[in-house]
Structures are given as C-alpha cells and as structure tokens.
Design a protein around this motif. Structure first.
Motif, short mmCIF file in Angstrom:
data_model
loop_
_atom_site.label_atom_id
_atom_site.label_comp_id
_atom_site.label_asym_id
_atom_site.label_seq_id
_atom_site.Cartn_x
_atom_site.Cartn_y
_atom_site.Cartn_z
N ALA A 33 0.81 -1.22 0.00
CA ALA A 33 0.00 0.00 0.00
C ALA A 33 0.84 1.27 0.00
O ALA A 33 0.42 2.29 -0.57
N SER A 34 2.01 1.24 0.63
CA SER A 34 2.78 2.47 0.82
C SER A 34 3.16 3.17 -0.50
O SER A 34 3.02 4.41 -0.58
N PRO A 35 3.62 2.47 -1.55
CA PRO A 35 3.87 3.20 -2.81
C PRO A 35 2.60 3.78 -3.41
O PRO A 35 2.63 4.87 -3.99
N LEU A 36 1.49 3.06 -3.26
CA LEU A 36 0.22 3.55 -3.78
C LEU A 36 -0.22 4.80 -3.03
O LEU A 36 -0.78 5.73 -3.64
N ILE A 37 0.00 4.83 -1.72
CA ILE A 37 -0.39 6.00 -0.92
C ILE A 37 0.34 7.24 -1.41
O ILE A 37 -0.27 8.28 -1.69
N LEU A 38 1.66 7.15 -1.54
CA LEU A 38 2.45 8.31 -1.95
C LEU A 38 2.05 8.79 -3.34
O LEU A 38 1.88 9.99 -3.58
N ALA B 26 4.39 -1.88 -13.66
CA ALA B 26 3.27 -2.72 -14.13
C ALA B 26 1.90 -2.32 -13.60
O ALA B 26 1.23 -3.10 -12.93
N GLY B 27 1.51 -1.08 -13.85
CA GLY B 27 0.15 -0.67 -13.53
C GLY B 27 -0.05 -0.04 -12.17
O GLY B 27 -1.17 0.38 -11.84
N GLN B 28 1.01 0.10 -11.38
CA GLN B 28 0.85 0.67 -10.04
C GLN B 28 0.39 2.13 -10.08
O GLN B 28 -0.37 2.58 -9.22
N GLY B 29 0.81 2.86 -11.11
CA GLY B 29 0.39 4.24 -11.24
C GLY B 29 -1.10 4.37 -11.51
O GLY B 29 -1.78 5.27 -10.99
N PHE B 30 -1.63 3.45 -12.31
CA PHE B 30 -3.06 3.48 -12.61
C PHE B 30 -3.89 3.06 -11.40
O PHE B 30 -4.98 3.59 -11.16
N ILE B 31 -3.37 2.11 -10.63
CA ILE B 31 -4.06 1.74 -9.38
C ILE B 31 -4.07 2.92 -8.42
O ILE B 31 -5.06 3.16 -7.72
N SER B 32 -2.97 3.68 -8.40
CA SER B 32 -2.91 4.87 -7.55
C SER B 32 -3.95 5.90 -7.97
O SER B 32 -4.58 6.56 -7.14
N MET B 33 -4.13 6.05 -9.28
CA MET B 33 -5.17 6.97 -9.78
C MET B 33 -6.55 6.52 -9.33
O MET B 33 -7.39 7.34 -8.93
N ALA B 34 -6.78 5.21 -9.39
CA ALA B 34 -8.06 4.68 -8.92
C ALA B 34 -8.26 4.96 -7.44
O ALA B 34 -9.36 5.29 -6.99
N ALA B 35 -7.18 4.84 -6.66
CA ALA B 35 -7.26 5.14 -5.22
C ALA B 35 -7.58 6.61 -4.99
O ALA B 35 -8.36 6.95 -4.09
N MET B 36 -7.00 7.48 -5.80
CA MET B 36 -7.28 8.91 -5.69
C MET B 36 -8.76 9.19 -5.96
O MET B 36 -9.40 9.96 -5.23
N ILE B 37 -9.31 8.57 -7.01
CA ILE B 37 -10.72 8.79 -7.36
C ILE B 37 -11.62 8.16 -6.30
O ILE B 37 -12.60 8.76 -5.86
N MET C 202 -5.56 7.65 0.94
CA MET C 202 -4.76 6.74 1.76
C MET C 202 -5.55 5.47 2.07
O MET C 202 -5.04 4.35 1.93
N GLY C 203 -6.80 5.63 2.50
CA GLY C 203 -7.63 4.47 2.81
C GLY C 203 -7.85 3.59 1.60
O GLY C 203 -7.78 2.35 1.69
N ALA C 204 -8.10 4.21 0.44
CA ALA C 204 -8.30 3.44 -0.78
C ALA C 204 -7.03 2.71 -1.18
O ALA C 204 -7.07 1.56 -1.65
N ALA C 205 -5.87 3.37 -1.01
CA ALA C 205 -4.59 2.73 -1.34
C ALA C 205 -4.33 1.52 -0.45
O ALA C 205 -3.81 0.49 -0.91
#
Length: 317
Positions: A17-22, A233-244, A254-257
């Motif tokens: 989760a931590s890379p997705l959070i940042l 491999a797609g971590q940036g797009f998952i982060s965008m989904a977490a932001m939305i 953060m919670g979504a990530a």
C-alpha cells in the motif's frame, strides 16, 4: 487465525500500500490544482529506475541509508519528469490525457534505454540495500496490537501515512491549500483575487512528481528489488483509482490505497487463508486490476472532482 498470520497480512498489506499511498497523494495535489496527471505511471517508472541505479552505485558509501536516499533521488527525478507534463499542459495548453499518456509511453522506453546504456543489459542487478522491517520500541510490547502493527513492520508505510495526514492539513487548513483548491475549482475567480494560477498549477504538478517518484522508488526498493520494464506494471493506474475512490481527499486516497494494497497482498497470500485458498490462483492475481476497473466504473461518474480539473486556463479570457 493466529496473531502471527494476521501480523504477516497487515505488514505485507502495508508494504504494497505504501507506494500507492504516496503516488495517490501526488495525484491529489495535481488534480486539486486542475491538472489531470495520467502520467503517474510514467513518473513511478522514472522514480523506480533512478532509485535502483542510485542504490546499486552508492550502497557501499551510504550503507543502511541508501534506500531512503534512493527514495529522495526518485522523488527529485519525478519532479524533473513531471515538469514536462506541467509545461505541456500549463504553458502549451496540451490535452492533459494525451500529455500524460505520452509520459507513460516514454518513461519505460527511456528507462530501459538508459539501463542498457549503463549496464549493457535490459534490466539491473538486484539491489543489496532494501527497505526492510522495523520494530517500534515499547509499542511492540503492547498486547495483541503490538505484535500486529509495531513488531517486524514496514516503517515507510507509517511514513506514507504521516505524509497523508500532512497533505490533508496542507490542502484543507493552509493558505497554500486554499489557493491550490481555488485554481482547481475556478481559476478565473482565483486570478481576479491576485492568485497566480500558473504558479499554483506548477506547484501541484511538481509536488505530484515528487510524491509519485518517491512511490516508484519505494516500490522498486521494497518489492521489486531491481529495475526492469515490468517493474511498475500498472501501479500508477491503481494509484489513480485510489485517488478517485478517495474523492480527491488525502485521507480518503490513503484508505483506498490500503484497500488496493490488501487486494494485491491477498493475491499472494490467499493460499494460506480459509475459503480464499479454494479460489484459483489466476483469479487472485487478477483481482487487484479487476478491482481497479470496477472502482473506476462505479465511482468515476459519481465522485465529483475539482470543477476545473482537466481544463486549460487562458489568462486573457
């Protein structure tokens, strides 16, 4: 389910989760300023590449501090790379989606080219200094909670959570945050009040680049352990989904990530869990990406982002 298994699941979830959070936080800053940053994937790639090269080359000089400094290097490279997106969208008024897509296409090719130029092969060696586990003094001795959250845990995850709280405070409780949100909601009105729309939008994109680059560096140095074209491999797009999914709120992102990190972790440790172990492995491996698509479909139309998000601003109008 014993405490050791629960502790392992929590720790591994925090690692994923931590890379997705940042990176999701980076997306929040950019889009709160009105600039859609589809290029988070590319920024993570460049952050991952630069941090791994730094780690390999300077591990002997900096020792245990190497991966932490590698995160800083990844963040700075992310700033430089995101500057391309800022110039294209703010100064040249390019379409935000097209500019971000170009960044996503350019980053892996550029990184692999540089790897081949430096190491004469398509991927780097494994790094020797990684972001390992950490024990919190005193806290790890608390019954039940201590062994789960504070013993042999992942310190950068708590750093990412702290950054989320700071980001929430900055965006919603400071003058800078108010100005950033104003140019993302109504740039013309902000301009009439003396706010420099271009400066604020540059600030949002560059902060996005720094956090996204750190996210890529964190992923590469804690999970991948090396750099190759498939590292992110797609971590940036998952982060965008977490932001939305988090409705452009740092704490929500953060919670979504963490939720998406848990989904990625389940795809690996699902075989050890009751009921989930009966699900074919291929479905578990696809789960994080399927959840990303589902979240985007369900929430993209309902979650209301900044009103001027994705709209170029022309001062003369």
């Amino acid at each position: 389910m014993d405490i050791s298994l629960i502790s392992s699941i929590v720790t591994q979830t925090l690692i994923y989760a931590s890379p997705l959070i940042l990176t999701a936080l980076g997306g929040v800053f950019s889009e709160r300023s009105g600039i859609v940053n589809v290029g988070l994937e590319g920024i993570m790639v460049m952050g991952a590449f630069s941090s791994i090269v730094f780690n390999i080359e300077f591990a002997s000089q900096f020792g245990a501090w190497t991966p932490w400094l590698g995160m800083l290097v990844g963040g700075l490279v992310g700033v430089v790379f995101s500057l391309l997106h800022a110039v294209a969208t703010i100064n040249f008024r390019a379409d935000h989606i097209i500019s971000g897509t170009v960044m996503n296409l350019m980053a892996p090719a550029l990184a692999v080219f540089l790897v081949k130029a430096i190491y004469n092969k398509g991927q780097t060696d494994n790094i020797q200094r990684t972001l390992g586990y950490f024990n919190f003094p005193i806290l790890k001795d608390i019954p039940i909670i201590g062994p789960i959250f504070f013993n042999q845990t992942f310190l950068p995850a708590y750093f990412a959570i702290l950054i989320s709280v700071i980001a929430w405070f900055v965006i919603f409780k400071t003058r800078f945050g108010l100005r950033l949100r104003s140019v993302g909601e109504h740039p013309q009105a902000a301009d009439t009040l003396g706010i420099n729309v271009y400066v604020m939008r540059y600030s949002g994109v560059l902060i996005s680049g720094f956090l996204g680059g750190m996210g890529g560096a964190l992923f590469a140095q804690s999970i991948a352990g090396r750099f190759a074209v498939t590292t992110i491999a797609g971590q940036g797009f998952i982060s965008m989904a977490a932001m939305i999914f988090g409705k452009w709120n740092p704490l929500g992102a953060m919670g979504a990530a963490i939720f998406f990190g848990f989904a990625q972790n389940i795809s690996i440790v699902g075989g050890q869990l009751p009921i989930i172990s009966s699900i074919p492995a291929v479905y578990l491996q696809a789960a994080p990406y399927a959840l990303t698509i589902i979240v985007l479909v369900l929430f993209l139309g309902k979650a209301a982002g900044p009103k001027a998000n994705g709209k170029n601003y022309i001062k003369s109008k």
